[in-house]
Design a protein around this motif. Structure first.
Motif, PDB file in Angstrom:
ATOM      1  N   ALA A 105       0.840  -1.197   0.000  1.00 50.46           N
ATOM      2  CA  ALA A 105       0.000   0.000   0.000  1.00 50.46           C
ATOM      3  C   ALA A 105       0.878   1.251   0.000  1.00 50.46           C
ATOM      4  O   ALA A 105       0.617   2.213  -0.723  1.00 50.46           O
ATOM      5  N   TYR A 109       1.396   4.294  -2.839  1.00 51.08           N
ATOM      6  CA  TYR A 109       0.848   5.562  -2.374  1.00 51.08           C
ATOM      7  C   TYR A 109       1.455   6.748  -3.115  1.00 51.08           C
ATOM      8  O   TYR A 109       2.659   6.953  -3.094  1.00 51.08           O
TER       9      TYR A 109
ATOM     10  N   ALA B  99     -12.012   0.837  -0.265  1.00 51.81           N
ATOM     11  CA  ALA B  99     -11.324  -0.460  -0.302  1.00 51.81           C
ATOM     12  C   ALA B  99     -10.222  -0.436  -1.350  1.00 51.81           C
ATOM     13  O   ALA B  99     -10.117  -1.316  -2.200  1.00 51.81           O
ATOM     14  N   ASN B 101      -5.890   0.532  -1.912  1.00 57.13           N
ATOM     15  CA  ASN B 101      -4.648  -0.035  -1.378  1.00 57.13           C
ATOM     16  C   ASN B 101      -4.681  -0.126   0.136  1.00 57.13           C
ATOM     17  O   ASN B 101      -4.422  -1.164   0.723  1.00 57.13           O
ATOM     18  N   LEU B 102      -5.011   1.003   0.717  1.00 53.75           N
ATOM     19  CA  LEU B 102      -4.971   1.093   2.165  1.00 53.75           C
ATOM     20  C   LEU B 102      -6.131   0.330   2.804  1.00 53.75           C
ATOM     21  O   LEU B 102      -5.932  -0.426   3.756  1.00 53.75           O
ATOM     22  N   GLY B 103      -7.316   0.513   2.287  1.00 55.52           N
ATOM     23  CA  GLY B 103      -8.478  -0.166   2.832  1.00 55.52           C
ATOM     24  C   GLY B 103      -8.286  -1.684   2.831  1.00 55.52           C
ATOM     25  O   GLY B 103      -8.635  -2.364   3.792  1.00 55.52           O
ATOM     26  N   CYS B 125     -17.087   2.808  -3.554  1.00 57.00           N
ATOM     27  CA  CYS B 125     -18.052   3.308  -4.538  1.00 57.00           C
ATOM     28  C   CYS B 125     -17.730   2.830  -5.944  1.00 57.00           C
ATOM     29  O   CYS B 125     -18.505   3.027  -6.868  1.00 57.00           O
ATOM     30  N   ALA B 142     -20.946   1.886  -1.491  1.00 58.50           N
ATOM     31  CA  ALA B 142     -20.871   3.046  -0.604  1.00 58.50           C
ATOM     32  C   ALA B 142     -22.259   3.639  -0.360  1.00 58.50           C
ATOM     33  O   ALA B 142     -22.468   4.398   0.582  1.00 58.50           O
ATOM     34  N   ALA B 160     -10.760   5.654   4.330  1.00 55.43           N
ATOM     35  CA  ALA B 160      -9.578   5.319   3.537  1.00 55.43           C
ATOM     36  C   ALA B 160      -9.848   5.597   2.071  1.00 55.43           C
ATOM     37  O   ALA B 160      -9.452   4.841   1.188  1.00 55.43           O
ATOM     38  N   PRO B 162      -9.808   8.573  -1.182  1.00 53.33           N
ATOM     39  CA  PRO B 162      -8.970   9.712  -1.571  1.00 53.33           C
ATOM     40  C   PRO B 162      -9.413  10.970  -0.825  1.00 53.33           C
ATOM     41  O   PRO B 162     -10.557  11.053  -0.363  1.00 53.33           O
ATOM     42  N   PHE B 184      -7.592   8.554   7.302  1.00 54.12           N
ATOM     43  CA  PHE B 184      -6.294   8.360   6.659  1.00 54.12           C
ATOM     44  C   PHE B 184      -6.078   9.329   5.508  1.00 54.12           C
ATOM     45  O   PHE B 184      -4.977   9.423   4.977  1.00 54.12           O
ATOM     46  N   ALA B 185      -7.140   9.999   5.105  1.00 51.16           N
ATOM     47  CA  ALA B 185      -7.006  10.929   3.990  1.00 51.16           C
ATOM     48  C   ALA B 185      -6.333  12.212   4.450  1.00 51.16           C
ATOM     49  O   ALA B 185      -6.595  12.693   5.550  1.00 51.16           O
ATOM     50  N   LEU B 202       0.755   9.500   6.963  1.00 50.35           N
ATOM     51  CA  LEU B 202       2.097   9.033   6.665  1.00 50.35           C
ATOM     52  C   LEU B 202       2.988  10.158   6.182  1.00 50.35           C
ATOM     53  O   LEU B 202       4.145  10.295   6.591  1.00 50.35           O
TER      54      LEU B 202
END
Ligand SMILES: NC(=O)c1ccc[n+]([C@@H]2O[C@H](COP(=O)([O-])OP(=O)(O)OC[C@H]3O[C@@H](n4cnc5c(N)ncnc54)[C@H](O)[C@@H]3O)[C@@H](O)[C@H]2O)c1
Ligand SMILES: NC(=O)c1ccc[n+]([C@@H]2O[C@H](COP(=O)([O-])OP(=O)(O)OC[C@H]3O[C@@H](n4cnc5c(N)ncnc54)[C@H](O)[C@@H]3O)[C@@H](O)[C@H]2O)c1
Lengths: 262, 262
Positions: A105, A109, B99, B101-103, B125, B142, B160, B162, B184-185, B202
């Motif tokens: 992930a 990113y 859902a 990469n991160l999800g 979605c 979604a 999670a 964009p 996380f956005a 991050l």
DNA sequence: ACGACTTTGTGCAAACGTTCACAAGGGCGT
DNA sequence: ACGCCCTTGTGAACGTTTGCACAAAGTCGT
């Protein structure tokens, strides 16, 4: 925050709390620049960054007296100054160790590269993963950590391995010359002084949220358990964690090892 | 930290800083329990958790006077007390929106469930993703956010998606009854009072590391730029971000919108 | 050219957090 | 049963962070 007691020999000494907010300001500034907004007042920028405007002004004042009274701050100029302060006028090569769910992930990113962080190497120890391509990077063997770090002059390392391997990976990164580590493994890393560690722990964040969520729920109810009595020491564990699940503590805990008996 | 100014009506009022450390102690305690250690002193536990022992004792003292002078703390008992304080004696259903990469990484994460957090729903979605299986969960549309939240009594939501969708998703989660959000956005979320937001970013962590890394490097060199002069306001941006890359600010920024002109 | 208006930069006090240092308390050996 | 020794719990000193409130400083309209 004060992992290292701030042996700060640097310039004026910008407070840690300020440093932690600068990236947020930077993000807000980029958003403004995208909308072709040339000037912004501390009130506006503070609102965009979600902080008090006095705090924002004090934070920025640590960088110098940019900003014009009666007008505000020049967005473009401030982007440059904040970037410079954070050390983002140069590129930072980064190595990621662990190409599992999280490592992949991270490699995919976009926000990673967009601030000047470039993946110098993506490493894993699993032969099944080594050699595969992830986001235009060929996963290299974990045996090459030292090589990857020193040949690119990498000073930032990201640990995305299971907890059990984290300390070992950390030691090798540090030995190879890495001085800044971002740790995703749920372990307290032991590093020599001079090395900076920051951790990101999803589990901890959720637990903090759970605490507040519970607070909201328990408007009134203090039924004391029968626990108060049974304080006898025991050797087993298991009747707790009434989470219904059996899997309780798994890949998560199990490390932390090091200094318990010191 | 003080998103909500701590309108604390609760019991004695445990400091935020303490709350943030309790999960770390808990992790260390589980590790000790795994090794069948029945009793631990504040020194040992503090070392395992990477904090000062006085701080640890003060933190624990906020929960009550568990612990025996001359001996230490009963590991098992303390696990229970800390868990109880954090609200971990119950299960917390969680919805994950996004859902990608991160999800996916989150859904596959074991440490998620190991502390009583259960994924009630995984939503996206993208029609190409909806209906697929990820870690034993079928990704739902979604459009079903409201349904997923209210039918399971979910109070914790993870965002999670964009950055551009985050605020919208957040609004819907809140409207559906979610009161705790892990975001996380890279956006500052706007929520009504009473809703708790924690963010994990991050990019920010890396920028903080870059700052310290730069500090270490720049032992001495203060070559002032020619910038001081050109303070004229402009409308374009682009000569900055000398990161060499063109992709500069992409999917990252672009939102933050809301309150700039308020 | 000047005065009214806007916004920065900062002195100060309060809130919060950390660390020291030690008295109070309890177990354990004798 | 007593006293030694170990460890907790916490008072007090110290450092950091926050937020207020306002003077200094610059812009903009007239
Ligand atoms: N997945 C998440 O959402 C998530 C969230 C928070 C924290 N974490 C933590 O991040 C870490 C990674 O999580 P994950 O889900 O990606 O796990 P994972 O098991 O999917 O991936 C771990 C990877 O690390 C590799 N690895 C193991 N030992 C190694 C070593 N010594 N050197 C190099 N590579 C090694 C493994 O081969 C594997 O590919 C874990 O510590 C986890 O607790 C994960
Ligand atoms: N990947 C990482 O390592 C990482 C790290 C830190 C932060 N982030 C942030 O996390 C977020 C997700 O990152 P990612 O890499 O998984 O992105 P991604 O593009 O892989 O996934 C985003 C997913 O969200 C879905 N989505 C978009 N709008 C939605 C909506 N309105 N409702 C429901 N689902 C929607 C998309 O269909 C997609 O599947 C981004 O904001 C990113 O900046 C990612």
């Amino acid at each position: 925050m004060p992992r290292r007691p701030a042996s700060a020999t640097g310039s004026p000494g910008i407070p840690e709390a300020t440093i932690a907010r600068l990236p947020v300001y930077l993000r807000a500034l980029y958003a403004l620049a995208d909308r072709s907004i040339a000037t912004v007042s501390s009130d506006e920028l503070a609102a965009a960054a979600g902080v008090n405007s006095a705090k924002l002004r004090k934070d920025l004042s640590h960088l110098g007296s940019y900003g014009t009274r009666g007008v505000g701050y020049d967005v473009e100029y401030l982007v440059y100054q904040v970037s410079r302060e954070l050390g983002l006028t140069q590129d930072w090569p980064v190595v990621i160790v662990g190409a599992g769910n999280l490592g992949r992930a991270l490699a995919n990113y976009g926000g990673f590269a967009s601030r000047g962080f470039r993946i110098a190497a993506l490493l894993d120890c699993d032969p099944a993963v080594v050699g595969t391509e992830i986001a235009q990077h060929t996963v290299r063997s974990a045996a090459e950590i030292e090589d990857a770090v020193s040949s690119h002059g990498v000073s930032i390392g990201v640990i995305a391995t299971p907890a059990a391997s984290a300390q070992h990976v950390c030691d090798r990164l540090v030995a190879a010359g890495v001085t800044s580590i971002l740790n995703f493994a749920p372990v307290v890393l032991n590093v020599p002084s001079g090395v900076d560690v920051r951790k990101v722990d999803l589990s901890i964040e959720l637990q903090i949220l759970a605490f507040h969520a519970q607070r909201r729920t328990v408007v009134a109810s203090s039924s004391e358990q029968s626990w108060q009595a049974r304080r006898a020491r025991r050797k087993t564990i298991g009747e707790f964690a009434d989470s219904g699940g059996a899997d309780g503590l798994d890949a998560d805990t199990g490390v932390e090892a090091q200094a318990v008996g010191t």
